[in-house]
Design an enzyme around this catalytic site. Sequence first.
Site, PDB file in Angstrom:
ATOM      1  N   ASP A  15       0.879  -1.172   0.000  1.00 44.48           N
ATOM      2  CA  ASP A  15       0.000   0.000   0.000  1.00 44.48           C
ATOM      3  C   ASP A  15       0.922   1.230   0.000  1.00 44.48           C
ATOM      4  O   ASP A  15       2.122   1.108   0.293  1.00 44.48           O
ATOM      5  CB  ASP A  15      -0.867  -0.042   1.274  1.00 44.48           C
ATOM      6  N   ASP A  17      -0.305   5.103   0.865  1.00 42.50           N
ATOM      7  CA  ASP A  17      -0.620   6.115   1.881  1.00 42.50           C
ATOM      8  C   ASP A  17      -0.648   5.511   3.273  1.00 42.50           C
ATOM      9  O   ASP A  17      -1.397   4.570   3.545  1.00 42.50           O
ATOM     10  CB  ASP A  17      -1.970   6.767   1.568  1.00 42.50           C
TER      11      ASP A  17
END
Length: 260
Positions: A15, A17
Amino acid sequence: MNSNNPQKLRAVLFDVDGTLADTERDGHRPAFNAAFKESGLNWHWDVELYGQLLQVTGGKERLHYFIEKHKPSIPKGLDINNLVPALHQAKTKHYVSMLQLGKIPLRPGVARLLQQLRNEKIIIAIATTTTPENVTALLRSTLGEDAPDWFDIIGAGDIVPEKKPAPDIYHWVLEQLGLPGHQCIAVEDSENGLKSARAANIPTLITVNDYTIQHNFEGASLVLSDLGEPAQPFTVQAGIKPEKGWVDVGMLRNLLNEKP
Ligand code: XBP
Ligand code: MG
């Protein structure tokens, strides 16, 4: 391949953020605020409000949710369906400029682990809801111009119909890689991210941040403060305490082998 085979780990899906970097509070949030100001709106997302809004992933989706739930003043004659994409475009411009100025560093252990995965020829990929240009700008500003090419696949933004917690982005990345979920590990920071990865059958390592530390991480393989460095070990939030205080390829392989 049986579950003890160390080669079982084929890819690590990151991922962006909150996981690669702490982008939300001092990155996306001020970029949204700059876009509001520039557009003559008196809206302001403070740190606490932004924490609540983060339950909705995706910047455009977050703006729609804010407008519906908080009913901020909208100047007469402005059509929401035009306003949201325009604000989001302006926000992306501000956010990318912040990245290009080097304002957002990677979290502890991220650069080290990426390098080790590359050295050991384990595939690395990205699975995120954020806009593609945000990803390349972050990778370039922190790891160098060629860093986006290190990743076999970058799955980002509107490429899939449903954003996290839906599994769409992980399904899409797995399909591009031609791998089953159980031969991969996802690295995530949030409950929405965990739900998305687990729904695609991917064992998941969580590194928390201030916005996500209270989330429910049931179903995660391990929950850590961060990926850790030899000089700055992680703390374990949930799961069996590993021998070392920093995540390396051996630890990821062990994590996978513990999962059927
Ligand atoms: C991240 C997000 C993103 C960013 C903003 O979720 O929700 O929306 O806040 O990005 P995750 P955009 O880490 O679970 O992928 O404004 O470009 O959508
Ligand atoms: Mg995240």
